[in-house]
Write a protein that holds these residues in place. Sequence first.
Motif, short mmCIF file in Angstrom:
data_model
loop_
_atom_site.label_atom_id
_atom_site.label_comp_id
_atom_site.label_asym_id
_atom_site.label_seq_id
_atom_site.Cartn_x
_atom_site.Cartn_y
_atom_site.Cartn_z
N ARG A 1 0.98 -0.76 -0.11
CA ARG A 1 -0.15 -0.12 -0.06
C ARG A 1 0.96 1.22 0.30
O ARG A 1 1.76 1.92 1.08
N ARG A 2 0.56 1.91 -0.40
CA ARG A 2 1.40 2.98 -0.69
C ARG A 2 0.71 4.16 0.19
O ARG A 2 -0.28 4.67 0.35
N GLY A 3 1.72 4.71 0.79
CA GLY A 3 1.08 5.91 1.23
C GLY A 3 0.98 5.77 2.46
O GLY A 3 1.33 6.93 3.69
N ARG A 4 1.09 4.83 3.29
CA ARG A 4 0.68 4.11 5.07
C ARG A 4 2.33 3.40 4.59
O ARG A 4 3.18 2.29 4.49
N ALA A 5 3.19 3.62 6.17
CA ALA A 5 4.24 3.13 6.58
C ALA A 5 4.11 2.12 7.25
O ALA A 5 3.15 1.60 8.18
N ARG A 6 4.32 0.47 7.33
CA ARG A 6 4.15 -0.43 8.02
C ARG A 6 4.34 -0.26 9.46
O ARG A 6 5.69 0.56 9.97
#
Length: 148
Positions: A17-22
């Motif tokens: 997912r782009r935009g969210r940090a794991r």
Amino acid sequence: MFSHGGPGTGGGGRRRRRGRARAINEINMTPFIDVMLVLLIVFMVSAPLLSAGVPLDLPQASAGQLNVDAKPVALSIDAEGRVYLDDVAIADGEIASAIAGRIEEGAEPRVFVRGDRSVDYGRVAQIMALVTEAGFERVALVTLPDGP
């Protein structure tokens, strides 16, 4: 036909997912270890300071240490001749009752007398006589081990 899980196929492949940090699922132990080492050093330095509350300059002797399991009663005589039971100053007339009270609380019925190196020997002998006259026969002088 077999699907590789590409976009829009609904397959079981992993997508980023782009935009969210794991979320990081690891615990950094370095700060914890640093804090524990600092606490260890603090306790190692402060523990010897807690053993005796009255600062005395004890004489040295070559006698070995006594093996004592229970905490004995400790009388300290400072350089001015004042007597302390642990850290509390007591008068000569209260010594016998104070020792008896400590023994009733569970202390070993042995009395250790710690006399400052500069106190008059007569004063130490006087306190030891008061203790033995009160019926406490196991009285010992505390000294520093002989050495450099």
